[in-house]
Motif scaffolding. Structure first.
Motif, PDB file in Angstrom:
ATOM      1  N   LEU A 234       0.915  -1.199   0.022  1.00  0.00           N
ATOM      2  CA  LEU A 234       0.194   0.038  -0.161  1.00  0.00           C
ATOM      3  C   LEU A 234       0.887   1.421   0.014  1.00  0.00           C
ATOM      4  N   ILE A 235       1.806   1.448   0.757  1.00  0.00           N
ATOM      5  CA  ILE A 235       2.845   2.373   0.913  1.00  0.00           C
ATOM      6  C   ILE A 235       3.533   2.683  -0.657  1.00  0.00           C
ATOM      7  N   LYS A 236       3.991   1.576  -1.077  1.00  0.00           N
ATOM      8  CA  LYS A 236       4.573   2.030  -2.645  1.00  0.00           C
ATOM      9  C   LYS A 236       3.384   2.356  -3.494  1.00  0.00           C
ATOM     10  N   ALA A 237       2.165   1.807  -3.663  1.00  0.00           N
ATOM     11  CA  ALA A 237       1.019   2.108  -4.241  1.00  0.00           C
ATOM     12  C   ALA A 237       0.565   3.884  -3.975  1.00  0.00           C
ATOM     13  N   LEU A 238       0.766   4.062  -2.820  1.00  0.00           N
ATOM     14  CA  LEU A 238       0.482   5.505  -2.419  1.00  0.00           C
ATOM     15  C   LEU A 238       1.675   6.539  -3.155  1.00  0.00           C
ATOM     16  N   ASP A 239       2.724   5.892  -2.894  1.00  0.00           N
ATOM     17  CA  ASP A 239       4.104   6.812  -3.372  1.00  0.00           C
ATOM     18  C   ASP A 239       3.760   6.996  -5.193  1.00  0.00           C
ATOM     19  N   ALA A 240       3.192   5.868  -5.724  1.00  0.00           N
ATOM     20  CA  ALA A 240       3.187   5.748  -7.177  1.00  0.00           C
ATOM     21  C   ALA A 240       2.129   6.621  -7.599  1.00  0.00           C
ATOM     22  N   GLN A 241       0.737   6.540  -6.906  1.00  0.00           N
ATOM     23  CA  GLN A 241      -0.342   7.757  -7.070  1.00  0.00           C
ATOM     24  C   GLN A 241       0.056   9.055  -6.934  1.00  0.00           C
ATOM     25  N   ASN A 242       0.808   9.388  -5.992  1.00  0.00           N
ATOM     26  CA  ASN A 242       1.379  10.741  -5.700  1.00  0.00           C
ATOM     27  C   ASN A 242       0.362  11.669  -5.549  1.00  0.00           C
ATOM     28  N   LEU A 243      -0.809  11.379  -4.855  1.00  0.00           N
ATOM     29  CA  LEU A 243      -1.936  12.414  -4.545  1.00  0.00           C
ATOM     30  C   LEU A 243      -2.017  12.934  -3.235  1.00  0.00           C
ATOM     31  N   ALA A 244      -1.702  11.972  -2.099  1.00  0.00           N
ATOM     32  CA  ALA A 244      -1.474  12.553  -0.901  1.00  0.00           C
ATOM     33  C   ALA A 244      -0.342  13.174  -0.643  1.00  0.00           C
ATOM     34  N   LYS A 245      -0.310  14.345   0.040  1.00  0.00           N
ATOM     35  CA  LYS A 245       0.856  14.992   0.237  1.00  0.00           C
ATOM     36  C   LYS A 245       1.550  14.645   1.590  1.00  0.00           C
ATOM     37  N   ASN A 246       0.882  14.144   2.600  1.00  0.00           N
ATOM     38  CA  ASN A 246       1.527  13.794   3.843  1.00  0.00           C
ATOM     39  C   ASN A 246       0.597  12.642   4.360  1.00  0.00           C
ATOM     40  N   ALA A 247       1.287  11.643   5.067  1.00  0.00           N
ATOM     41  CA  ALA A 247       0.523  10.437   5.559  1.00  0.00           C
ATOM     42  C   ALA A 247       1.320   9.797   6.849  1.00  0.00           C
ATOM     43  N   ARG A 248       0.463   9.113   7.844  1.00  0.00           N
ATOM     44  CA  ARG A 248       1.270   8.783   8.884  1.00  0.00           C
ATOM     45  C   ARG A 248       0.199   7.191   8.897  1.00  0.00           C
ATOM     46  N   ILE A 249       0.832   6.468   9.811  1.00  0.00           N
ATOM     47  CA  ILE A 249       0.063   4.757   9.716  1.00  0.00           C
ATOM     48  C   ILE A 249       0.241   4.515  11.381  1.00  0.00           C
ATOM     49  N   HIS A 250      -1.071   4.449  11.786  1.00  0.00           N
ATOM     50  CA  HIS A 250      -1.244   4.178  13.286  1.00  0.00           C
ATOM     51  C   HIS A 250      -1.186   2.757  13.490  1.00  0.00           C
ATOM     52  N   TYR A 251      -0.873   2.272  14.854  1.00  0.00           N
ATOM     53  CA  TYR A 251      -1.343   0.942  15.260  1.00  0.00           C
ATOM     54  C   TYR A 251      -0.440  -0.036  14.638  1.00  0.00           C
ATOM     55  N   LEU A 252       0.823  -0.178  14.567  1.00  0.00           N
ATOM     56  CA  LEU A 252       1.671  -1.430  14.056  1.00  0.00           C
ATOM     57  C   LEU A 252       1.498  -2.409  15.210  1.00  0.00           C
ATOM     58  N   TYR A 253       1.679  -3.603  14.729  1.00  0.00           N
ATOM     59  CA  TYR A 253       1.698  -4.647  15.913  1.00  0.00           C
ATOM     60  C   TYR A 253       3.270  -5.365  15.707  1.00  0.00           C
ATOM     61  N   PRO A 254       3.901  -5.646  16.895  1.00  0.00           N
ATOM     62  CA  PRO A 254       5.074  -5.939  16.683  1.00  0.00           C
ATOM     63  C   PRO A 254       5.648  -7.278  15.856  1.00  0.00           C
ATOM     64  N   THR A 255       4.589  -8.205  16.055  1.00  0.00           N
ATOM     65  CA  THR A 255       4.869  -9.596  15.062  1.00  0.00           C
ATOM     66  C   THR A 255       4.720  -9.336  13.603  1.00  0.00           C
ATOM     67  N   THR A 256       3.680  -8.299  13.289  1.00  0.00           N
ATOM     68  CA  THR A 256       3.521  -8.160  11.896  1.00  0.00           C
ATOM     69  C   THR A 256       4.091  -7.184  11.391  1.00  0.00           C
ATOM     70  N   THR A 257       5.104  -6.236  12.079  1.00  0.00           N
ATOM     71  CA  THR A 257       5.938  -5.220  11.443  1.00  0.00           C
ATOM     72  C   THR A 257       7.261  -5.965  11.200  1.00  0.00           C
ATOM     73  N   SER A 258       7.479  -5.690   9.813  1.00  0.00           N
ATOM     74  CA  SER A 258       8.660  -6.327   9.271  1.00  0.00           C
ATOM     75  C   SER A 258       9.801  -5.308   9.089  1.00  0.00           C
ATOM     76  N   PRO A 259      10.867  -5.637   9.125  1.00  0.00           N
ATOM     77  CA  PRO A 259      11.989  -4.797   8.587  1.00  0.00           C
ATOM     78  C   PRO A 259      11.862  -4.167   7.126  1.00  0.00           C
ATOM     79  N   LYS A 260      11.285  -5.022   6.340  1.00  0.00           N
ATOM     80  CA  LYS A 260      10.536  -4.579   4.935  1.00  0.00           C
ATOM     81  C   LYS A 260       9.704  -3.346   4.978  1.00  0.00           C
ATOM     82  N   LEU A 261       8.761  -3.599   6.028  1.00  0.00           N
ATOM     83  CA  LEU A 261       7.688  -2.350   6.136  1.00  0.00           C
ATOM     84  C   LEU A 261       8.204  -1.208   6.655  1.00  0.00           C
TER      85      LEU A 261
END
Length: 471
Positions: A234-261
């Protein structure tokens, strides 16, 4: 004359999105700030923990006492989902109870209760709406699935002209000992990336430029569809869309948050290096008791990656007084927080919730002990907050400004572009000089500005607008 609507949204930002959908469905009504004047009163409740349930019940009772004769009182949200029968029995003043499934049908449900909406009239004198028979039952639900707002649902966003929340998913697949959410929100159900991108596009056309993506467990996004790196995609798709000027993500969970993310967030020109990961505790024995399915070593590894990000901002949540929390485990938590890892921390006293594993656990911690532990941590965090504020004096940052501050009409309210709306603080703007020329402060338009912190007092930040950065 249009009927008057008064809506109170309690609890989390996910609740707020559902409230905005109801406002969209009821746009034929006129919003009233006075509960005593409203023809229909909707209270979108929170039922997550004991304190939230108390607030919801108190709000319902106050609304019931304040409403005018004939006004409908509607209760929706988590409290009414968990305790619909109890509410019907104990608070007979409630006219309609709808839970968390029918936000997008609120107009139809009001119609079924005999409430007349203007959209059913071709002219003021020629009604074409069929006569409705009020339902005997106060508890209504037409769906077996928790409602998930998407791009098809019109929303009325009233608390900002620049910022909007976007839901990624509903429900949760985690099994934390203390959390009742899966029992009434069900398992994870994610929206498609295409659906989210379309909502970003729709909201961008309305002038919104800053987005917060939310879910019960955002880093598990699309795992219900077999994709382990859905949020990265989704993050990469947002970057490609390039409509949002600014964003943040709430509520990451430790076991599903990867270095890749984390890397995708760091690389994104749109998503801020804003790492909001509720950890709940740091002692391994407590994490196991809480059914968190990760270790402190795994958490520390993730935190080190996050802290390495440029201009990183870390936020977390911790629970104090979970059954079995020993003095040694609490001391381990205190020592961890004393390191000052986080920019913002929320502390919660353990709340024993029906339907959770922790509700049946032995080793209950006395309220007096929990409060004493909270006081120790709060004192520590306040000291850190003062130190962070002092360190910001003289620095410059990019910040959103769109309104006067609630503190005083003489200040504008600014928010570091990394910060979440209304949860991470504000900068009070008392000096404005654009292009080195003073301007009438009443002419300051909503937008993104460069702001310099000129003064601090305890945790309060005061600043000056240096220049406009446009949008």
């Amino acid at each position: 004359m249009r009927p008057l609507l008064h809506l109170i949204s309690l609890g989390c930002t996910k609740n707020l999105v559902d409230s905005e959908v109801m406002l969209g469905r009821l746009s034929a009504c006129e919003i009233s700030d006075e509960i005593a004047q409203a023809d229909v009163i909707i209270i979108n409740t929170c039922g997550f923990i004991h304190a939230a349930k108390q607030e919801s019940i108190q709000t319902i009772l106050e609304a019931a006492n304040a409403r005018k004769n004939g006004a409908l009182l509607v209760v929706s949200g988590c409290l009414s989902e968990r305790y619909a029968k109890e509410l019907e029995q104990e608070i007979p003043e409630i006219d309609l109870i709808i839970g968390v499934r029918d936000y997008a049908k609120i107009d139809t449900l009001l119609e079924q209760k005999g409430f007349v909406l203007p959209r059913f009239y071709t002219t003021p004198s020629a009604p074409d709406r069929p006569k409705q028979v009020p339902l005997e039952s106060k508890i209504l639900s037409s769906s077996d699935k928790v409602f998930l707002a998407d791009e098809k649902h019109k929303r009325v966003i009233a608390n900002s002209r620049l910022h909007a929340y976007i839901k990624l998913a509903e429900g949760c697949n985690q099994h934390c000992s203390f959390c009742a959410i899966p029992s009434f929100k069900g398992k994870l159900q994610s929206r498609s990336i295409e659906s989210i991108l379309q909502e970003v596009e729709n909201l961008s056309k309305e002038g919104f430029v800053d987005f917060s993506f939310i879910a019960q467990d955002s880093s598990s996004y699309l795992r219900d569809q077999g994709q382990s790196e859905g949020l990265t995609q989704l993050i990469k798709a947002l970057d490609a869309q390039n409509l949002a000027k600014n964003a943040r993500i709430h509520y990451l969970y430790p076991t599903t948050t990867s270095p890749k993310l984390i890397e995708a967030m760091i690389d994104s020109p749109i998503v801020q290096n804003y790492f909001d990961m509720p950890i709940q505790h740091i002692a391994n024995s407590m994490l196991k008791r809480m059914r968190r399915n990760h270790t402190s070593a795994q958490v520390l590894e993730l935190l080190n990656l996050m802290k390495s990000a440029p201009n990183a901002f870390l936020r977390s949540t911790f629970i104090v007084g979970h059954p079995g929390e020993s003095e040694r485990e609490f001391e381990e938590l205190r020592e961890f927080l004393a390191q000052g890892v986080f920019d913002r921390v929320n502390l919660f006293a353990f709340s024993s919730e029906e339907g959770t594993l922790a509700h049946t656990m032995s080793g209950t911690i006395p309220t007096k002990v929990i409060n004493a532990r909270l006081a120790i941590l709060q004192k520590l965090l306040v000291k850190q907050a003062k130190e962070r504020a002092k360190a910001l004096q003289g620095t410059k940052m990019q910040a959103f400004i769109e309104s006067k501050s609630a503190v005083s009409e003489y200040f504008y309210s600014a928010r570091d572009r990394r910060w979440g709306l209304e949860i991470d603080g504000e900068i009070l703007i008392n000096e404005i000089a654009l292009d080195s020329s003073p301007v009438d402060s009443s002419a300051l338009a909503s937008g993104l500005y460069e702001v310099q912190i000129t003064q601090t007092k305890d945790t309060m930040l005061l600043g000056s607008v240096v220049r406009s950065l446009g949008l």
